[in-house]
Design a protein around this motif. Structure first.
Motif, mmCIF file in Angstrom:
data_model
loop_
_atom_site.group_PDB
_atom_site.id
_atom_site.type_symbol
_atom_site.label_atom_id
_atom_site.label_comp_id
_atom_site.label_asym_id
_atom_site.label_seq_id
_atom_site.Cartn_x
_atom_site.Cartn_y
_atom_site.Cartn_z
ATOM 1 N N ASP A 1 22.521 -9.788 40.071
ATOM 2 C CA ASP A 1 21.871 -9.563 38.771
ATOM 3 C C ASP A 1 21.669 -8.074 38.532
ATOM 4 O OD1 ASP A 1 20.865 -10.333 36.319
ATOM 5 O OD2 ASP A 1 18.820 -10.572 37.053
ATOM 6 N N TRP A 2 22.752 -7.336 38.671
ATOM 7 C CA TRP A 2 22.743 -5.886 38.557
ATOM 8 C C TRP A 2 22.303 -5.467 37.165
ATOM 9 C CZ3 TRP A 2 26.299 -2.214 36.257
ATOM 10 C CH2 TRP A 2 26.095 -0.897 36.700
ATOM 11 N N ARG A 3 21.228 -4.727 37.093
ATOM 12 C CA ARG A 3 20.652 -4.200 35.856
ATOM 13 C C ARG A 3 20.410 -5.280 34.806
ATOM 14 N NH1 ARG A 3 22.652 1.944 34.878
ATOM 15 N NH2 ARG A 3 22.407 2.587 37.027
ATOM 16 N N MET B 1 27.335 -10.068 39.291
ATOM 17 C CA MET B 1 26.655 -11.249 38.753
ATOM 18 C C MET B 1 25.631 -11.789 39.747
ATOM 19 S SD MET B 1 28.105 -11.742 35.850
ATOM 20 C CE MET B 1 29.584 -11.148 35.083
ATOM 21 N N LYS C 1 22.243 -11.302 29.603
ATOM 22 C CA LYS C 1 23.242 -11.148 28.543
ATOM 23 C C LYS C 1 24.325 -12.208 28.593
ATOM 24 C CE LYS C 1 22.363 -6.270 28.817
ATOM 25 N NZ LYS C 1 22.671 -5.113 29.593
ATOM 26 N N ILE D 1 22.001 -8.102 34.167
ATOM 27 C CA ILE D 1 23.193 -8.593 33.477
ATOM 28 C C ILE D 1 23.092 -10.088 33.165
ATOM 29 C CG2 ILE D 1 24.569 -9.174 35.507
ATOM 30 C CD1 ILE D 1 26.931 -7.841 34.110
#
Length: 91
Positions: free
Chosen positions: A57-59, A54, A64, A61
């Protein structure tokens, strides 16, 4: 040498790879030497991994999530610390 450069050959950010490796180590230890405290620590490590995802902000995320990504990451770390407290209070 930074952690990111050391684990860069995995193709992912270094902090992510390190956290996943630590979680896998906790899983192996919980399976090899079963005890309630080890399972609680494993749950804490998995929640910490989610918090790392989180906060970095991996890929993407964060797009969403229904709440700000900082709150989601902090919530994951709070849950992880709850698991750690439960594990070490039981010792």
């Amino acid at each position: 040498m930074t952690v990111h450069r050391w684990f860069n050959w995995f193709g992912q950010p270094g902090t992510f790879v390190l956290t996943v490796l630590l979680s896998c180590t906790a899983l192996v230890l919980a399976l090899a030497f079963p005890a309630p405290q080890r399972w609680l620590c494993l749950c804490g490590m998995l929640a910490s991994t989610a918090g790392d995802l989180m906060n970095t902000d991996w890929r993407g995320i964060g797009k969403k999530l229904p709440c700000p990504i900082l709150y989601a990451g902090a919530g994951c770390f709070a849950v992880a610390h709850g698991f750690y407290i439960a594990a070490f209070a039981g010792l």
